[in-house]
Design a protein around this motif. Structure first.
Motif, PDB file in Angstrom:
ATOM      1  N   VAL A   6      -9.544  -2.244   2.155  1.00 13.47           N
ATOM      2  CA  VAL A   6      -8.478  -2.333   1.151  1.00 13.47           C
ATOM      3  C   VAL A   6      -8.712  -3.510   0.184  1.00 13.47           C
ATOM      4  N   PRO A   7      -8.899  -4.735   0.702  1.00 15.17           N
ATOM      5  CA  PRO A   7      -9.150  -5.823  -0.263  1.00 15.17           C
ATOM      6  C   PRO A   7     -10.395  -5.577  -1.114  1.00 15.17           C
ATOM      7  N   PHE A   8     -11.373  -4.872  -0.548  1.00  8.57           N
ATOM      8  CA  PHE A   8     -12.567  -4.579  -1.349  1.00  8.57           C
ATOM      9  C   PHE A   8     -12.188  -3.701  -2.542  1.00  8.57           C
ATOM     10  N   LEU A   9     -11.328  -2.709  -2.274  1.00  5.52           N
ATOM     11  CA  LEU A   9     -10.882  -1.855  -3.383  1.00  5.52           C
ATOM     12  C   LEU A   9     -10.063  -2.670  -4.389  1.00  5.52           C
ATOM     13  N   MET A  10      -9.327  -3.667  -3.863  1.00  6.71           N
ATOM     14  CA  MET A  10      -8.536  -4.511  -4.752  1.00  6.71           C
ATOM     15  C   MET A  10      -9.433  -5.267  -5.730  1.00  6.71           C
ATOM     16  N   VAL A  11     -10.658  -5.568  -5.339  1.00  5.87           N
ATOM     17  CA  VAL A  11     -11.596  -6.247  -6.247  1.00  5.87           C
ATOM     18  C   VAL A  11     -12.321  -5.224  -7.103  1.00  5.87           C
TER      19      VAL A  11
END
Lengths: 606, 367
Positions: free
Chosen positions: B139-144
């Motif tokens: 999820v945080p990867f998608l946020m970046v």
């Protein structure tokens, strides 16, 4: 208590972060020490006593060829004189010393080398195309005037001076405004680029890639050594559909007149000739046109800089009868054998509309009405078809929108309609319908649109996007792009309607009562239609052209195609203030078609 | 501990470093303005004031209130990034700015802060004492990935890369399982050729120019060489204020923005550069300390994210000016002229001060 320590974050990991940062800064500091303290002396030398400069080398611009591979636009070498302002110690005495060598006022030279807002290392062009005398005078005095530099640069040249000037366009030095928009594409101050016509439309292909040298120069600006060199890459060549001989003929025919001729290949929409008169010499632009010359061209009431073929707007006149007849036939509003009477006068409401033939044509069927271009027949036909249908057929025949030719500045023209008037809160009157039916009123078309329309009739109904280029070839001879005919639409006509229309158009030239007799060529069947675009409002009586002052005379139209059974050329001719289409424009179309048939004949023999 | 006004909360040491950097940057821009004949420093002063105002605003509200707003701020940034692609102003081939009347701003600069706060909330709500696995990081990867892709489309590859590096820094700080880290690094290495093929021609030329400065003498290679000459010629003591002949003579077209440090190097020499570097180093170490001492994970991630942002800007920009890295368009905070970048960095320091000063106040609701 801090969260990190509280949750068992290891002090060791924290240390890793600190050390990573410290190490990075340590590296930066080491590098600084190396550059500034250890190698500082060397860099200071490069910076002060000697300098590294970038010298850009302009590429050869792509050439332009006609359909048979004859070169229309090429490059020629020119000796240009540049000054690098930074190397000039005393600008005023420099200008004083240089002025007599070139025969220029010293103030002009001073102005050029003291421009603000540009790098003092960038060479400023003082004068292009040095003569041998100027060159030798400069060579002798060069040592006394440091900062001078003579370079051989490629300059655009047109081999058939002035030929197809409007189509080919012009090249000129980039302006500040253009530069700010195009800097990302690698343009610099002093670069040349296409300004109008094909030169502008194909700029990205023609321009090529600049090369450059990184050089070390001494304090006087002389090159000591070349550190690195990149060769410029020539631009790509453009091959046109244009035929040099036909173009030359078209321009000859327009000599001394104002107007335009467009010739298309009806089977592809390829532009075979596109002439606009009066014209100008594009070579004058390539070197920066003198101000007074530009002023004269720009203020000329005949607008020699305007390409009338795509930007000239005229009422279509009786040529539009082709469209009205097509609409009436296709929509079943008229029986082709039905006869309508023309007595010379046509009362409608409070007004009386006239036929161009004062005594009237008598009883006319559709074919005769086209052949003799009877206005009163078409007034009645117009009322039957109605303005909405006339407008929508006009659009189907390509009027009222750009043809999409790849040239900058094409005009769309204008088709009047009740919807347009309603938008302005005005009513449409029947009087406007009859005026529209004979192609007058606020109706505006370009010669290119007219040529495309008649080409579509000739080829069986396909409306092509006019094609000017066949292919783009890179310097190694490889084709980069090729252009195929692009059908944009079909005329909404059945083969039967089209056949009737073509029979009538053939009659215009071949029938002895035809208005286009002047386009007759023995042994060749030519089909066409005359037109006269009114300039002054219709009066009580139609005046003969010779009775009117030049600027009030009507524009003469003729559209044609030949040979009628298998057309290989479609032509539109407009002669401004030429009077009747039949007498002023049709002979030009005839001569052009003859030229084309002889060109084709030659090709067949070889 | 008793709350006695905002003033008592301020970390004066850090504020002094910040003001010193601002003043030096402004003096340097003054010199650049003299050379170019455009008074950049006046507008920069305005930007510093605007930044100061927003920095104060950001500082005065307890950072824990930002947690509830985190995704809203992140979403706002994303929205602006979409807007800029639609109606942005194009300058030099890149669409990076939104123009509203006289105001022109660069959403990607503010997105850096939006991303940091968004990531902080995510990691705050999902503690993993044994380290994060790849699945946790999806999820945080998608946020970046979202903002980075939008920024890359502008195109602004430097900032896109920066967003990933901030993410990487935050993940290392929060803890990642060793195996996951290795897989991540391997994936990164293997995707490099793909990334290369996606680069625009001018971007590739920049990287090649770094590897061999003489390979592109017309473009970035030339800048790199001139930048090194400018810095190198400054020597130990520099040529003094307004004495930078190399830059003044416009060998370097961007010495008021990305190459501002080159001008500093020429005029203030090794000594001046070292002072600036040490000030930046102190600011960054203080930021890290703030992260490690933060009361809760939310504050800690904010602190480490902002610190990473400043660190990467400084390291990449100076590395570029000194010819150690390719020409990547990342400005040097407080030295490069630019409204959004300046305001965003002052706001960033405001966030750091915020986290720092509230480390003793109240017990956090959650850890």
């Amino acid at each position: 208590m801090a969260w990190y320590a509280n949750k068992g974050g290891s002090p060791a990991r924290a240390k890793v972060f600190y050390w990573m940062v410290v190490a990075t800064f340590g590296l930066l500091l080491l590098r600084l020490w190396h550059l500034q303290v250890i190698e500082g002396e060397e860099f200071r030398r490069l910076c002060e006593s000697n300098r590294i400069r970038l010298v850009k080398v302009a590429p050869l611009r792509g050439r332009i060829f006609d359909r048979k591979g004859r070169i229309l636009a090429d490059n020629r070498p020119s000796f240009d004189l540049f000054v690098i302002p930074e190397d000039v110690k005393d600008k005023e005495s420099f200008a004083e010393g240089l002025a007599p060598l070139l025969g220029m006022p010293p103030e002009e030279i001073l102005g050029k080398i003291s421009q603000r807002g540009r790098s003092p290392f960038q060479p400023v062009r003082i004068k292009g195309d040095l003569t041998w005398e100027e060159l030798s005078r400069i060579k002798i005095r060069q040592m006394e005037l440091p900062g001078l530099k003579v370079s051989v640069v490629p300059v655009r040249t047109y081999l058939y001076r002035g030929l197809a000037a409007h189509l080919l366009g012009t090249v000129g030095e980039i302006t500040r405004e253009e530069l700010s928009r195009r800097r990302a594409k690698g343009y610099d101050i002093g670069d040349y680029l296409g300004k109008t016509g094909l030169e502008a439309a194909w700029e990205d292909y023609l321009r090529g890639l600049k090369g450059g040298r990184q050089v070390e120069v001494d304090a006087l600006g002389r090159e000591l050594r070349v550190l690195r060199e990149v060769e410029p890459i020539p631009g790509w060549d453009l091959h046109l559909t244009l035929d040099l001989d036909l173009q030359r003929k078209a321009e000859e025919l327009l000599k001394g007149k104002a107007g335009a001729i467009v010739a298309l290949d009806p089977s592809s929409g390829a532009v075979l000739a596109m002439a606009s008169a009066p014209s100008y010499d594009p070579a004058a632009f390539a070197r920066g046109i003198p101000l007074e010359m530009w002023k004269k061209l720009n203020e000329d009431p005949l607008h020699p800089l305007t390409n009338r073929a795509i930007r000239g707007l005229y009422a279509p006149g009786s040529v539009f009868k082709i469209v009205v007849a097509a609409a009436a036939l296709a929509e079943g509003r008229v029986d082709p054998d039905e006869r309508l009477h023309c007595g010379g006068l046509f009362p409608l409401g409070q007004k009386v509309f006239r036929c161009w033939k004062e005594e009237g044509h008598g009883w006319m069927d559709l074919k005769q009405a086209i052949i003799q271009s009877c206005d009163i027949y078409f007034y009645q036909l117009g009322l039957r078809v109605g303005p909405e249908l006339m407008a929508s057929y006009a659009e189907a025949f390509g009027f009222g929108r750009c043809t999409g030719i790849e040239l900058p500045g094409e005009k769309a023209g204008f088709v009047p309609s009740p919807a347009w008037k309603a938008k302005r809160g005005e009513r449409w009157y029947d009087g406007e319908t009859v005026v529209m039916a004979i192609g007058q009123g606020p109706f505006l078309v370009t010669p290119l649109q007219m040529a495309r329309m008649i080409a579509a009739v000739a080829n069986g109904g396909v409306l092509y996007q006019p094609l000017v280029a066949t292919e783009v070839i890179d310097p190694e001879g490889k084709g980069v792009r090729s252009y195929r005919p692009r059908p944009m639409g079909r005329l909404p006509l059945s083969p039967r309607v089209l056949r009737r229309l073509k029979e009538a158009l053939l009659g215009v030239v071949e029938d002895e009562k035809g208005t286009g007799r002047a386009a007759h060529i023995p042994g060749v069947s030519v089909a066409g239609k005359t037109g006269t675009a009114q300039v002054a409002k219709m009066g009580q009586r139609r005046l003969k052209p010779s009775e009117l002052p030049y600027e009030l005379r009507d524009h003469a139209w003729f559209v044609a195609y030949a040979p009628a059974e298998a057309p290989t050329i479609a032509v539109a001719v407009v002669v401004e203030h030429g009077g009747h289409g039949g007498s002023a424009a049709a002979p030009l179309a005839r001569e052009l078609i003859k030229e084309w048939l002889s060109i084709e004949g030659e090709a067949d023999e070889t | 501990m008793r709350r006695n006004g905002l003033l008592a909360l301020v970390d004066w040491k850090a504020l002094t470093i910040l003001v010193a950097l601002m003043v030096m940057g402004l003096v340097n821009l003054w010199s650049a303005s003299e050379g170019m004949g455009v008074p950049f420093y006046q507008r920069q002063l305005l930007w510093l004031a605007v930044g100061g105002f927003f920095g104060l605003l950001v500082f005065s509200i307890d950072y824990r209130h930002y947690e509830g707003l985190a995704y809203l701020l992140y979403g706002l940034g994303m929205g602006l990034l979409v807007v800029v692609l639609l109606i942005g102003v194009e300058v030099g081939g890149a669409k990076r700015w939104i123009e509203m009347g006289w105001l022109r701003f660069q959403p990607s600069e503010y997105m850096k802060l939006g991303l940091v706060i968004g990531l902080a909330r995510y990691f705050y709500r999902r503690p993993r004492p044994r380290g994060y696995s790849l699945r946790d990081l999806a999820v945080p990867f998608l946020m970046v990935l979202g903002p980075a892709a939008l920024v890359a489309l502008e195109p602004d590859l430097g900032t896109a890369l920066l967003l990933f590096l901030i993410f990487f820094g935050v993940v290392l700080f929060c803890g990642i399982r060793r195996r996951s880290l290795l897989i991540l690094l391997a994936a990164l290495a293997s995707s490099a050729p793909l990334g290369w093929s996606l680069l625009k021609d001018y971007q590739r030329r920049r990287i090649l120019a770094f590897l061999d400065p003489y390979s592109d003498p017309l473009g970035s290679g030339y800048h790199l060489i001139q930048s090194k000459i400018a810095v190198g010629s400054g020597g130990l003591w520099g040529k003094g204020f307004l004495g930078g002949t190399q830059c003044k003579l416009q060998f370097l077209p961007q010495y008021h923005t990305d190459f501002a440090f080159a001008l500093l190097g020429e005029e203030w020499g090794f000594v001046g550069c070292a002072i600036v570097l040490i000030l930046f180093l102190l600011l960054i170490l203080w930021g890290l300390e703030t992260a490690f001492k933060a009361k809760d994970r939310f504050g800690a991630v904010i602190a480490v994210g902002v610190t990473a942002m400043i660190f990467i800007h400084v390291a990449v920009n100076i590395g570029m000016v000194l010819g150690m890295l390719p020409v990547v368009g990342l400005p040097l905070p407080f030295f490069s002229y630019g409204g959004s970048c300046t305001v965003a960095h002052v706001m960033g320091v405001g966030l750091l001060l915020n986290v720092r000063s509230r480390r003793h106040l109240l017990a956090p609701r959650r850890t």
